[in-house]
Design a protein around this motif. Structure first.
Motif, mmCIF file in Angstrom:
data_model
loop_
_atom_site.group_PDB
_atom_site.id
_atom_site.type_symbol
_atom_site.label_atom_id
_atom_site.label_comp_id
_atom_site.label_asym_id
_atom_site.label_seq_id
_atom_site.Cartn_x
_atom_site.Cartn_y
_atom_site.Cartn_z
ATOM 1 N N TYR A 153 0.814 -1.218 0.000
ATOM 2 C CA TYR A 153 0.000 0.000 0.000
ATOM 3 C C TYR A 153 0.842 1.260 0.000
ATOM 4 O O TYR A 153 0.437 2.277 -0.560
ATOM 5 N N ILE B 281 1.335 2.691 -3.466
ATOM 6 C CA ILE B 281 0.182 3.161 -4.246
ATOM 7 C C ILE B 281 0.148 4.687 -4.250
ATOM 8 O O ILE B 281 0.166 5.322 -3.202
ATOM 9 N N HIS C 199 -2.168 6.581 -6.558
ATOM 10 C CA HIS C 199 -3.595 6.892 -6.629
ATOM 11 C C HIS C 199 -4.348 5.728 -7.265
ATOM 12 O O HIS C 199 -3.748 4.843 -7.862
ATOM 13 N N VAL C 200 -5.663 5.768 -7.087
ATOM 14 C CA VAL C 200 -6.522 4.672 -7.545
ATOM 15 C C VAL C 200 -7.707 5.283 -8.289
ATOM 16 O O VAL C 200 -8.330 6.224 -7.804
ATOM 17 N N VAL D 97 -10.974 -1.238 -11.525
ATOM 18 C CA VAL D 97 -10.187 -0.397 -10.622
ATOM 19 C C VAL D 97 -8.764 -0.388 -11.157
ATOM 20 O O VAL D 97 -8.199 -1.441 -11.458
ATOM 21 N N VAL E 175 -4.913 0.800 -10.347
ATOM 22 C CA VAL E 175 -4.020 1.177 -9.257
ATOM 23 C C VAL E 175 -2.695 1.642 -9.857
ATOM 24 O O VAL E 175 -2.036 0.890 -10.572
ATOM 25 N N THR F 100 1.151 2.980 -9.170
ATOM 26 C CA THR F 100 2.146 2.866 -8.115
ATOM 27 C C THR F 100 3.324 3.796 -8.362
ATOM 28 O O THR F 100 3.541 4.258 -9.481
ATOM 29 N N ARG G 35 -11.878 1.021 -4.506
ATOM 30 C CA ARG G 35 -11.066 2.226 -4.729
ATOM 31 C C ARG G 35 -10.891 3.000 -3.428
ATOM 32 O O ARG G 35 -9.775 3.381 -3.062
ATOM 33 N N LEU H 248 -8.661 1.026 -0.901
ATOM 34 C CA LEU H 248 -7.243 1.093 -1.261
ATOM 35 C C LEU H 248 -6.678 2.486 -1.000
ATOM 36 O O LEU H 248 -5.538 2.624 -0.552
ATOM 37 N N ARG H 249 -7.473 3.507 -1.270
ATOM 38 C CA ARG H 249 -7.032 4.876 -0.998
ATOM 39 C C ARG H 249 -6.769 5.057 0.495
ATOM 40 O O ARG H 249 -5.740 5.614 0.897
#
Length: 152
Positions: free
Chosen positions: A89, A92, A94-95, A111, A113, A115, A137, A140-141
């Motif tokens: 994570y 990451i 943005h998603v 979705v 992702v 990185t 989304r 994950l954000r």
């Protein structure tokens, strides 16, 4: 691990039909302009390409899985070459959610992702309902934001 929505197979079938259609049309055009391409050969090749594409759809769906773990997003995919991916994570950036015309017609979304250090989208999770895609989304954000604060 979570699997994709079964309707994603219809989107993949549509994608499998495109190369076969192109081969068939190219063979018919070649025959019309007088090139030595028998229409039956073009049709046979088109059917073979579509059949391989449909078989790939079956196996692709059986393999595709993902899981939101404590420290990373984990994915398993691939027909001939199995790919296991773990995206921490903290990497990451943005998603996004994405819905193309075929996905909208089937009531699906993807979705995407992004990185750190990549030139483009590293991971795309297809075949989700729009509600599941939005939930994923946002989850994950949140996890990416939390891991950024934990890393400092």
């Amino acid at each position: 691990m979570e699997s994709l929505n079964p309707r994603v197979r219809l989107a993949w079938v549509a994608g499998a039909l495109v190369p076969g259609t192109v081969i068939l049309v190219a063979g018919l055009i070649a025959d019309r302009v007088g090139l030595p391409v028998p229409p039956a050969a073009a049709a046979g090749l088109a059917v073979a390409v579509v059949a391989l594409g449909l078989a790939a759809v079956f196996f692709r769906y059986r393999v595709w899985r993902f899981e939101v773990r404590d420290d990373s997003l984990y994915l398993v995919r691939g027909v001939l070459t199995r790919v296991d991916t773990s995206v921490p994570y903290v990497r990451i950036q943005h998603v996004d959610t994405r819905r193309g015309p075929i996905e909208r017609g089937l009531g699906l979304a993807s979705v995407v992702v992004y990185t750190a250090g990549s030139r483009g989208a590293d991971i795309t999770i297809p075949g989700l309902t729009p509600a599941r895609a939005s939930d994923l989304r946002e989850r994950l954000r949140e996890l990416a934001t939390e891991s950024e604060f934990d890393a400092v």
